[in-house]
Design a protein around this motif. Sequence first.
Motif, short mmCIF file in Angstrom:
data_model
loop_
_atom_site.label_atom_id
_atom_site.label_comp_id
_atom_site.label_asym_id
_atom_site.label_seq_id
_atom_site.Cartn_x
_atom_site.Cartn_y
_atom_site.Cartn_z
N ALA A 81 0.85 -1.18 0.00
CA ALA A 81 0.00 0.00 0.00
C ALA A 81 0.88 1.23 0.00
O ALA A 81 1.89 1.30 0.71
N VAL A 82 0.49 2.21 -0.83
CA VAL A 82 1.19 3.49 -0.89
C VAL A 82 0.23 4.54 -0.34
O VAL A 82 -0.84 4.76 -0.90
N HIS A 83 0.61 5.18 0.76
CA HIS A 83 -0.19 6.24 1.37
C HIS A 83 0.24 7.57 0.76
O HIS A 83 1.41 7.93 0.81
N THR A 84 -0.72 8.28 0.15
CA THR A 84 -0.45 9.59 -0.45
C THR A 84 -1.45 10.59 0.12
O THR A 84 -2.44 10.20 0.74
N PRO A 85 -1.23 11.88 -0.12
CA PRO A 85 -2.23 12.88 0.29
C PRO A 85 -3.58 12.69 -0.41
O PRO A 85 -4.58 13.23 0.01
N TYR A 86 -3.59 11.91 -1.49
CA TYR A 86 -4.80 11.71 -2.29
C TYR A 86 -5.53 10.41 -1.98
O TYR A 86 -6.55 10.12 -2.58
N GLY A 87 -4.99 9.64 -1.07
CA GLY A 87 -5.60 8.37 -0.68
C GLY A 87 -4.57 7.27 -0.56
O GLY A 87 -3.37 7.50 -0.72
N VAL A 88 -5.07 6.08 -0.29
CA VAL A 88 -4.20 4.91 -0.14
C VAL A 88 -4.45 4.01 -1.35
O VAL A 88 -5.59 3.68 -1.67
N PHE A 89 -3.38 3.61 -2.01
CA PHE A 89 -3.46 2.75 -3.19
C PHE A 89 -2.88 1.40 -2.82
O PHE A 89 -1.72 1.31 -2.42
N MET A 90 -3.70 0.35 -2.93
CA MET A 90 -3.28 -1.00 -2.54
C MET A 90 -3.39 -1.94 -3.74
O MET A 90 -4.32 -1.85 -4.53
#
Length: 49
Positions: A26-35
């Motif tokens: 999972a990549v946590h970004t200011p725009y959401g979490v992408f898994m």
Amino acid sequence: MIEYSSSRLCFKEDIIEPLNDEDEFAVHTPYGVFMMTKDEFRNRDGLWR
């Protein structure tokens, strides 16, 4: 599951490559979490969750 943060959606080879195909990251970004799994990432036809 492996998780890391980034200021933008950035795929880090040193983190993703050691994973097994079925392992999720999972990549946590200011725009959401992408898994996704490593296999979904590699095939690029997986769905964002």
